[in-house]
Design a protein around this motif. Structure first.
Motif, PDB file in Angstrom:
ATOM      1  N   GLY A  75       0.747  -1.231  -0.080  1.00  0.00           N
ATOM      2  CA  GLY A  75       0.003  -0.002   0.014  1.00  0.00           C
ATOM      3  C   GLY A  75       0.812   1.348   0.040  1.00  0.00           C
ATOM      4  N   LEU A  76       0.094   2.390   0.271  1.00  0.00           N
ATOM      5  CA  LEU A  76       0.808   3.672   0.234  1.00  0.00           C
ATOM      6  C   LEU A  76       1.858   3.845   1.216  1.00  0.00           C
ATOM      7  N   CYS A  77       2.836   4.476   0.871  1.00  0.00           N
ATOM      8  CA  CYS A  77       4.098   4.726   1.646  1.00  0.00           C
ATOM      9  C   CYS A  77       4.807   5.814   1.582  1.00  0.00           C
ATOM     10  N   GLU A  78       5.493   6.444   2.493  1.00  0.00           N
ATOM     11  CA  GLU A  78       6.049   7.961   2.334  1.00  0.00           C
ATOM     12  C   GLU A  78       7.416   7.894   1.852  1.00  0.00           C
ATOM     13  N   LEU A  79       7.971   6.802   2.386  1.00  0.00           N
ATOM     14  CA  LEU A  79       9.418   6.374   1.951  1.00  0.00           C
ATOM     15  C   LEU A  79       9.739   5.027   1.458  1.00  0.00           C
ATOM     16  N   ALA A  80      10.140   4.721   0.456  1.00  0.00           N
ATOM     17  CA  ALA A  80      10.667   3.236   0.041  1.00  0.00           C
ATOM     18  C   ALA A  80      12.101   3.101  -0.110  1.00  0.00           C
ATOM     19  N   VAL A  81      12.541   2.167   0.451  1.00  0.00           N
ATOM     20  CA  VAL A  81      13.931   1.759   0.321  1.00  0.00           C
ATOM     21  C   VAL A  81      14.231   0.601  -0.377  1.00  0.00           C
ATOM     22  N   GLU A  82      14.878   0.569  -1.613  1.00  0.00           N
ATOM     23  CA  GLU A  82      14.970  -0.671  -2.277  1.00  0.00           C
ATOM     24  C   GLU A  82      16.191  -1.197  -2.003  1.00  0.00           C
ATOM     25  N   SER A  83      16.444  -2.742  -1.502  1.00  0.00           N
ATOM     26  CA  SER A  83      17.688  -3.287  -1.285  1.00  0.00           C
ATOM     27  C   SER A  83      17.615  -4.765  -2.045  1.00  0.00           C
ATOM     28  N   VAL A  84      17.874  -4.616  -3.396  1.00  0.00           N
ATOM     29  CA  VAL A  84      17.736  -5.787  -3.986  1.00  0.00           C
ATOM     30  C   VAL A  84      19.105  -6.009  -4.723  1.00  0.00           C
ATOM     31  N   PRO A  85      19.409  -7.087  -5.342  1.00  0.00           N
ATOM     32  CA  PRO A  85      20.681  -7.328  -6.178  1.00  0.00           C
ATOM     33  C   PRO A  85      21.081  -5.971  -7.346  1.00  0.00           C
ATOM     34  N   GLU A  86      22.282  -6.024  -7.489  1.00  0.00           N
ATOM     35  CA  GLU A  86      22.707  -4.845  -8.261  1.00  0.00           C
ATOM     36  C   GLU A  86      22.344  -5.225  -9.713  1.00  0.00           C
ATOM     37  N   ASP A  87      21.223  -5.107 -10.002  1.00  0.00           N
ATOM     38  CA  ASP A  87      20.509  -5.359 -11.471  1.00  0.00           C
ATOM     39  C   ASP A  87      19.756  -4.062 -11.876  1.00  0.00           C
ATOM     40  N   LEU A  88      20.274  -3.166 -12.745  1.00  0.00           N
ATOM     41  CA  LEU A  88      19.584  -1.955 -13.085  1.00  0.00           C
ATOM     42  C   LEU A  88      17.953  -2.404 -13.343  1.00  0.00           C
ATOM     43  N   ASP A  89      17.855  -3.288 -14.335  1.00  0.00           N
ATOM     44  CA  ASP A  89      16.428  -3.400 -14.573  1.00  0.00           C
ATOM     45  C   ASP A  89      15.534  -4.085 -13.628  1.00  0.00           C
ATOM     46  N   LEU A  90      16.174  -4.778 -12.768  1.00  0.00           N
ATOM     47  CA  LEU A  90      15.454  -5.272 -11.659  1.00  0.00           C
ATOM     48  C   LEU A  90      15.116  -4.163 -10.766  1.00  0.00           C
ATOM     49  N   LYS A  91      15.742  -3.167 -10.638  1.00  0.00           N
ATOM     50  CA  LYS A  91      15.622  -2.056  -9.744  1.00  0.00           C
ATOM     51  C   LYS A  91      14.494  -0.951 -10.330  1.00  0.00           C
ATOM     52  N   VAL A  92      14.671  -0.867 -11.701  1.00  0.00           N
ATOM     53  CA  VAL A  92      13.815  -0.187 -12.364  1.00  0.00           C
ATOM     54  C   VAL A  92      12.258  -0.585 -12.268  1.00  0.00           C
ATOM     55  N   ALA A  93      12.222  -2.052 -12.363  1.00  0.00           N
ATOM     56  CA  ALA A  93      10.977  -2.656 -12.229  1.00  0.00           C
ATOM     57  C   ALA A  93      10.230  -2.518 -10.972  1.00  0.00           C
ATOM     58  N   LEU A  94      11.037  -2.714 -10.077  1.00  0.00           N
ATOM     59  CA  LEU A  94      10.540  -2.549  -8.592  1.00  0.00           C
ATOM     60  C   LEU A  94      10.046  -1.124  -8.311  1.00  0.00           C
ATOM     61  N   LEU A  95      11.102  -0.050  -8.617  1.00  0.00           N
ATOM     62  CA  LEU A  95      10.569   1.324  -8.207  1.00  0.00           C
ATOM     63  C   LEU A  95       9.739   1.843  -9.079  1.00  0.00           C
ATOM     64  N   THR A  96       9.536   1.316 -10.288  1.00  0.00           N
ATOM     65  CA  THR A  96       8.186   1.710 -11.026  1.00  0.00           C
ATOM     66  C   THR A  96       7.017   1.384 -10.476  1.00  0.00           C
ATOM     67  N   GLU A  97       7.196   0.076  -9.943  1.00  0.00           N
ATOM     68  CA  GLU A  97       5.816  -0.525  -9.151  1.00  0.00           C
ATOM     69  C   GLU A  97       5.740   0.461  -8.062  1.00  0.00           C
ATOM     70  N   ILE A  98       6.677   0.780  -7.427  1.00  0.00           N
ATOM     71  CA  ILE A  98       6.353   1.464  -5.912  1.00  0.00           C
ATOM     72  C   ILE A  98       5.871   2.900  -6.379  1.00  0.00           C
ATOM     73  N   THR A  99       6.427   3.416  -7.337  1.00  0.00           N
ATOM     74  CA  THR A  99       6.070   4.765  -8.052  1.00  0.00           C
ATOM     75  C   THR A  99       4.547   4.803  -8.251  1.00  0.00           C
ATOM     76  N   ALA A 100       4.009   3.822  -8.793  1.00  0.00           N
ATOM     77  CA  ALA A 100       2.606   3.779  -9.234  1.00  0.00           C
ATOM     78  C   ALA A 100       1.934   3.600  -7.802  1.00  0.00           C
ATOM     79  N   ALA A 101       2.245   2.755  -7.053  1.00  0.00           N
ATOM     80  CA  ALA A 101       1.407   2.530  -5.573  1.00  0.00           C
ATOM     81  C   ALA A 101       1.609   3.598  -4.809  1.00  0.00           C
ATOM     82  N   SER A 102       2.774   4.429  -4.875  1.00  0.00           N
ATOM     83  CA  SER A 102       2.958   5.402  -3.869  1.00  0.00           C
ATOM     84  C   SER A 102       3.565   6.924  -4.628  1.00  0.00           C
TER      85      SER A 102
END
Length: 290
Positions: A75-102
């Motif tokens: 759900g909605l958050c004020e701060l999202a901390v991403e700590s997944v492996p060093e894979d740019l595409d993976l990080k982009v996919a996760l943060l894009t999902e977070i951006t949509a939700a928050s």
């Protein structure tokens, strides 16, 4: 504040526990909720075992930690901390999902080498994307590199620094260059030590002895540039002029396994010794800071 931490590894769990200990409501998210719950519990046990917080505070933090299978579920958050492996595409996919939700959340990446500027551009949220590069293990290491991308809002950088300071961390603002500061220095040391080993100048144990009981001990008590001032700038200038042309300029280091032990008993003892020392230093640091 509601904080979302994405990543099932040790770092993500410890980061989440620190925010919970700081009074924030935290959701730990990973594709394997059972695994992240185990990591959370292990991190809280470590806090208790090492005396990093009173038991009542640990129990209160546990009550503020929940687990979700995805950012959308969190759900909605004020701060999202991403700590997944060093894979740019993976990080982009996760943060894009977070951006949509928050859509208004600060987006903090625990990358150790990837560009914050590129990450922010690719997810379409440059102004609120920032790097928070923790050092392992996060619970025992107080510095955090706060990496400002080219288009990161100064207000976001300031707010993240304030949040980290309130948790007892030492935020250090750095610019967005490959490897930031910590890893550039660390890799420079690695390159030179690899040259020393390759050329039979010293053994791995000898290098460890010099770094641990020499440079490491001195630098833990006095800053590098203050050490230069104390040693004499002219001496350092002359030494640099003599040695810099001799230092390694290799672009690779070969297979590190040649010099690194895989003995589990040795590594278990090394980790325990590391943690004992880090706890001692962290508690002393907290006493000095008041």
């Amino acid at each position: 504040m509601k904080v979302l931490v994405v990543g099932a590894g040790l770092m993500g769990a410890q980061i989440g526990c620190e925010y919970a200990l700081g009074g924030h409501d935290v959701v730990l998210s990973a594709r394997d909720p059972e695994r992240v719950a185990e990591r959370r519990d292990a991190a809280l046990r470590l806090v208790s075992k090492l005396g990093l917080a009173e038991q009542a505070a640990v129990e209160a933090a546990a009550s503020r930690l929940t687990v979700a299978a995805s950012p959308a579920e969190a759900g909605l958050c004020e701060l999202a901390v991403e700590s997944v492996p060093e894979d740019l595409d993976l990080k982009v996919a996760l943060l894009t999902e977070i951006t949509a939700a928050s859509p208004d959340a600060i987006l903090a990446s625990n990358t150790s080498s990837l560009s914050i500027t590129e990450l922010g551009e690719r997810i379409g949220a440059s102004a609120r994307t920032v790097g928070t590069h923790y050092w392992n293990p996060p619970l025992l290491m107080s510095p955090v590199e706060v990496v400002a991308g080219e288009n990161t809002s100064p207000d976001v950088v300031e707010r993240v620094c304030d949040l980290l300071s309130a948790l007892g961390k030492r935020p250090v603002v750095v610019s967005d260059v490959p490897g930031f500061v910590w890893n550039r220095i660390q890799m420079a040391v690695l390159r030179e030590t690899a040259w020393l080993l390759e050329n039979d100048v010293a053994s791995p144990d000898a290098v460890d002895e010099i770094l641990t009981y020499g440079l490491g001990r001195r630098w833990s008590n006095v800053g590098f540039f203050k050490a230069i001032a104390l040693g004499g700038v002219d001496t350092w200038q002359r030494t640099a002029a003599n040695l810099l042309p001799e230092l390694s300029t290799e672009n690779g280091i070969g297979d590190l396994r040649r010099w690194v032990t895989e003995d589990r008993d040795v590594l278990t003892e090394a980790a325990a010794r590391r943690d004992r020392g880090l706890v001692r230093d962290l508690l002393e640091e907290r006493r000095e800071d008041g």
